[in-house]
Design an enzyme around this catalytic site. Sequence first.
Site, mmCIF file in Angstrom:
data_model
loop_
_atom_site.group_PDB
_atom_site.id
_atom_site.type_symbol
_atom_site.label_atom_id
_atom_site.label_comp_id
_atom_site.label_asym_id
_atom_site.label_seq_id
_atom_site.Cartn_x
_atom_site.Cartn_y
_atom_site.Cartn_z
ATOM 1 C CD GLU A 166 47.709 1.960 56.860
ATOM 2 O OE1 GLU A 166 47.610 2.345 58.049
ATOM 3 O OE2 GLU A 166 47.601 0.763 56.511
ATOM 4 C CD1 TRP A 167 52.677 8.342 55.861
ATOM 5 C CD2 TRP A 167 53.695 7.807 53.934
ATOM 6 N NE1 TRP A 167 53.985 8.748 55.961
ATOM 7 C CE2 TRP A 167 54.633 8.436 54.803
ATOM 8 C CE3 TRP A 167 54.098 7.379 52.667
ATOM 9 C CZ2 TRP A 167 55.955 8.645 54.419
ATOM 10 C CZ3 TRP A 167 55.420 7.584 52.294
ATOM 11 C CH2 TRP A 167 56.327 8.218 53.156
ATOM 12 C CB ILE A 168 53.435 2.641 57.216
ATOM 13 C CG1 ILE A 168 52.345 1.738 56.627
ATOM 14 C CG2 ILE A 168 53.819 2.203 58.628
ATOM 15 C CD1 ILE A 168 51.074 1.704 57.414
ATOM 16 C CG ASP A 216 61.755 -9.944 47.358
ATOM 17 O OD1 ASP A 216 62.940 -10.238 47.598
ATOM 18 O OD2 ASP A 216 61.441 -8.995 46.610
#
Length: 290
Positions: free
Chosen positions: A93-95, A196
């Site tokens: 998904e593009w956020i 991380d």
Amino acid sequence: MKPVIQRALEQLNDPGPIKVMQSVSGGDINEAFYVRTSHHEYFIKANTNVPSHFFTVEALGLERIDQTNTINVPKVYHYNEPDEGETGVLIMEWIEEDRQAHSAEKFGQNLAKMHLHPAEQFGLDQPTFIGRLTQDNSWSESWLDYYRENRLQPQLQLAIESSTLPHKRRDKLERLISRLDRWIPHHPSPSLLHGDLWAGNYMIGQKGIPYLIDPSIVYGDHAFELAFTELFGGFPSTFYAAYQEMMPLPFEYEDMKPLYQLYYLLVHLNMFGESYGPPVDRILTRYTGG
């Protein structure tokens, strides 16, 4: 790269065509792209020079975090396990980022909620990656044993093999590892960790909603996670205040923090070279003397 991504989108049942494909920041390891088709917007990572299961591990880490229902992660639409020499692809998904004043506080609260998801032991049921380096996550009943044997010892061995440990540095590191029980606890509560977590691995989406990205999950001491957030510049003070309201750090945290940061500095030393040697040496001197 465009034909590779086009084929991956077809496997996702999005036939395109690709209307926009732009390179974006994706870290030091992968190529990363914003892609828009007639149907959807995507964030896509690609890499030809990593193990076939590299993106599988990332996708499963995102899924494990999502299952806690505590903090958002991008939806994973597709990933592959390519043969040697072929390109691995991860489609998510593009956020759209939208940092707001309350975002850091919300992030601290949600991360604490995620850390409250426990396990019976330390480690994970599969290996993970930190950068390109593999991390063995064999289960352990002792966090001290896990941290020594699954985190510090492998980086020590890798540094020996790559000649990044002068004699004095190696001697101090070996002595420090043998004395870890003076500072690192055996039995903190095992928390689900991102693994991380630095400033480049979270983002704030629309309406100030925090998202975690690029995980390297493990069940470990939550202080280990917080120590790394402070290593390269730190997070906003409101993040730490909100976190500690829900999940206080141990009284001994300041004594433990450099030892937890040492792992990530050794990783950077092994990946990027001697520019990370001086901070490693400062920590070793603090705990072992001149």
